[in-house]
Design a protein around this motif. Sequence first.
Motif, PDB file in Angstrom:
ATOM      1  N   ARG A  29      11.313   5.532   0.843  1.00 54.06           N
ATOM      2  CA  ARG A  29      11.559   6.156   2.155  1.00 54.06           C
ATOM      3  C   ARG A  29      11.903   5.119   3.211  1.00 54.06           C
ATOM      4  NH1 ARG A  29       6.781  10.209   3.537  1.00 54.06           N
ATOM      5  NH2 ARG A  29       7.996  10.370   5.441  1.00 54.06           N
ATOM      6  N   ILE A  30      11.167   4.015   3.222  1.00 51.23           N
ATOM      7  CA  ILE A  30      11.429   2.967   4.214  1.00 51.23           C
ATOM      8  C   ILE A  30      12.810   2.347   3.989  1.00 51.23           C
ATOM      9  CG2 ILE A  30      10.734   0.609   4.874  1.00 51.23           C
ATOM     10  CD1 ILE A  30       7.799   1.609   4.655  1.00 51.23           C
ATOM     11  N   LEU A  31      13.146   2.093   2.721  1.00 48.14           N
ATOM     12  CA  LEU A  31      14.455   1.490   2.425  1.00 48.14           C
ATOM     13  C   LEU A  31      15.610   2.445   2.718  1.00 48.14           C
ATOM     14  CD1 LEU A  31      15.235  -1.350   1.377  1.00 48.14           C
ATOM     15  CD2 LEU A  31      12.819  -0.855   1.268  1.00 48.14           C
ATOM     16  N   ALA A  54      10.561  -1.571  -8.515  1.00 52.88           N
ATOM     17  CA  ALA A  54      10.640  -0.652  -7.372  1.00 52.88           C
ATOM     18  C   ALA A  54      12.093  -0.243  -7.111  1.00 52.88           C
ATOM     19  CB  ALA A  54      10.045  -1.309  -6.128  1.00 52.88           C
ATOM     20  N   ILE A  55      13.010  -1.203  -7.250  1.00 55.93           N
ATOM     21  CA  ILE A  55      14.441  -0.899  -7.066  1.00 55.93           C
ATOM     22  C   ILE A  55      14.909   0.061  -8.156  1.00 55.93           C
ATOM     23  CG2 ILE A  55      16.786  -1.879  -7.083  1.00 55.93           C
ATOM     24  CD1 ILE A  55      15.445  -4.532  -6.059  1.00 55.93           C
ATOM     25  N   GLY A  56      14.479  -0.219  -9.390  1.00 59.14           N
ATOM     26  CA  GLY A  56      14.842   0.651 -10.514  1.00 59.14           C
ATOM     27  C   GLY A  56      14.337   2.069 -10.327  1.00 59.14           C
ATOM     28  N   ALA A  57      13.110   2.197  -9.822  1.00 55.29           N
ATOM     29  CA  ALA A  57      12.538   3.527  -9.602  1.00 55.29           C
ATOM     30  C   ALA A  57      13.257   4.267  -8.470  1.00 55.29           C
ATOM     31  CB  ALA A  57      11.045   3.397  -9.281  1.00 55.29           C
ATOM     32  N   MET A  58      13.790   3.503  -7.510  1.00 59.60           N
ATOM     33  CA  MET A  58      14.489   4.121  -6.380  1.00 59.60           C
ATOM     34  C   MET A  58      15.905   4.561  -6.764  1.00 59.60           C
ATOM     35  SD  MET A  58      15.154   2.548  -2.560  1.00 59.60           S
ATOM     36  CE  MET A  58      16.069   3.479  -1.309  1.00 59.60           C
ATOM     37  N   PHE A  59      16.621   3.688  -7.485  1.00 60.00           N
ATOM     38  CA  PHE A  59      18.035   3.939  -7.777  1.00 60.00           C
ATOM     39  C   PHE A  59      18.304   4.369  -9.214  1.00 60.00           C
ATOM     40  CE2 PHE A  59      18.231   1.042  -4.148  1.00 60.00           C
ATOM     41  CZ  PHE A  59      19.131   1.711  -3.342  1.00 60.00           C
ATOM     42  N   GLY A  60      17.269   4.270 -10.050  1.00 55.19           N
ATOM     43  CA  GLY A  60      17.492   4.532 -11.473  1.00 55.19           C
ATOM     44  C   GLY A  60      17.658   3.217 -12.193  1.00 55.19           C
ATOM     45  N   SER A  61      17.330   3.191 -13.454  1.00 58.84           N
ATOM     46  CA  SER A  61      17.320   1.932 -14.223  1.00 58.84           C
ATOM     47  C   SER A  61      18.709   1.358 -14.405  1.00 58.84           C
ATOM     48  CB  SER A  61      16.671   2.161 -15.603  1.00 58.84           C
ATOM     49  OG  SER A  61      17.346   3.223 -16.247  1.00 58.84           O
ATOM     50  N   GLU A 107       0.794  -1.233   0.000  1.00 64.16           N
ATOM     51  CA  GLU A 107       0.000   0.000   0.000  1.00 64.16           C
ATOM     52  C   GLU A 107       0.832   1.293   0.000  1.00 64.16           C
ATOM     53  OE1 GLU A 107      -3.926  -1.658   2.439  1.00 64.16           O
ATOM     54  OE2 GLU A 107      -2.608  -0.166   3.362  1.00 64.16           O
ATOM     55  N   PRO A 108       2.034   1.314   0.621  1.00 61.19           N
ATOM     56  CA  PRO A 108       2.767   2.594   0.656  1.00 61.19           C
ATOM     57  C   PRO A 108       3.201   3.102  -0.715  1.00 61.19           C
ATOM     58  CG  PRO A 108       3.620   1.067   2.324  1.00 61.19           C
ATOM     59  CD  PRO A 108       2.705   0.283   1.442  1.00 61.19           C
ATOM     60  N   GLY A 109       3.200   2.212  -1.739  1.00 64.63           N
ATOM     61  CA  GLY A 109       3.586   2.651  -3.080  1.00 64.63           C
ATOM     62  C   GLY A 109       5.088   2.896  -3.201  1.00 64.63           C
ATOM     63  N   GLN A 110       5.483   3.452  -4.349  1.00 59.97           N
ATOM     64  CA  GLN A 110       6.905   3.669  -4.610  1.00 59.97           C
ATOM     65  C   GLN A 110       7.535   4.649  -3.622  1.00 59.97           C
ATOM     66  OE1 GLN A 110       8.930   2.059  -6.872  1.00 59.97           O
ATOM     67  NE2 GLN A 110      10.538   3.110  -5.736  1.00 59.97           N
TER      68      GLN A 110
END
Length: 347
Positions: free
Chosen positions: A304-306, A335-342, A296-299
């Motif tokens: 933020r949590i990570l 989700a990892i890609g969106a956080m760190f870039g592709s 539910e928290p989404g991207q």
Amino acid sequence: MDPIQSLLDLIQQTGARCRLFDMGRRVSKLSSDTFGRVEQGQVAYPQPYLHHAWIGLLLWHPKEAERNAVWFLKLPLDEQGLLIQAVRDDLLQRLLKNISGLLDGGPDALKDNPFSFKPDGEKMAVFHAHANQALGLPASLHYEYAQQYFAGQIGYEHWPNLGLQGIADLVVRLDQGSNEALLINALPQLPDEPLKALCRALEHVEPGHRLLQALQPRLEQSLAHRGDDRGILAALVRAISNSRSDSLRQACLTQVLASERSRETEVLVALATRCCESLKNPALLQAFLERLAAGEPGQNGFSRILADLMFMPTLRRPIMQAFRNPERSETLSAAIGAMFGSGFSSH
């Protein structure tokens, strides 16, 4: 007088004795030796929360109780989790300016101090329970009522009269008298509100195997629940999170993560903020990351949590290894890609 080079030096020179507590994720004891090394920038702060060290200091004077004081300090950490030395120096200068308040044990010691904070009611109650125990003082006046309530002597429907301080006193003294047995016997019959309050207090201590076994049926009931359980599952996760019984704790958390309910925001936040020790287990960590990515928290919540978890010295490497797990799902990869870039490498 020796030059004052640290907070512990300063406290020592006032003649006070000091007991330290970490006040971040949960209230737990912090050794003076560890904090001394943190102050000198020799080691990272062991339990960072939101990129800060949250510290409670109990200062007491054995022969002058009127000078006793409590300080709560929130100190920013750098990218490596080390205490920023300029912050430590600034704090010392501010305290020295208020030296009269410091020597008297008065509240002025932290007057207008940007590094002071006020804990929430639950943490404050647990801190006071620990403080009374450390000083050899009796528990609060609410303790006896809490014992009577959980013994079933008052009637479980009378929970509105049950104070946070009484529950905190009871769990901090879990190994005294029949306190653990009272809770074990009460758990099957507790209404939802006192159950949640008890669970949120238990996260600050180390419940043993028998108490964890008594919590299990309530956990299973909650997992089977569909719809809004008003925070009961998240509270139960918090109660389990710090148990000494490693195998049973991990089994309970595995059960939670196997449920679709572990995608709920409140449950994911409880897992992230309270179960850091358990998340060192690769299987639990992988399951948690999968639920978080699809949760539910989404991207935004995932990132933020990570970011907070990867700031912890003991979790950064396990998380990076889990990110590179070739078995991870497409959802987690995205989700990892969106956080760190592709460009994040899976190799």
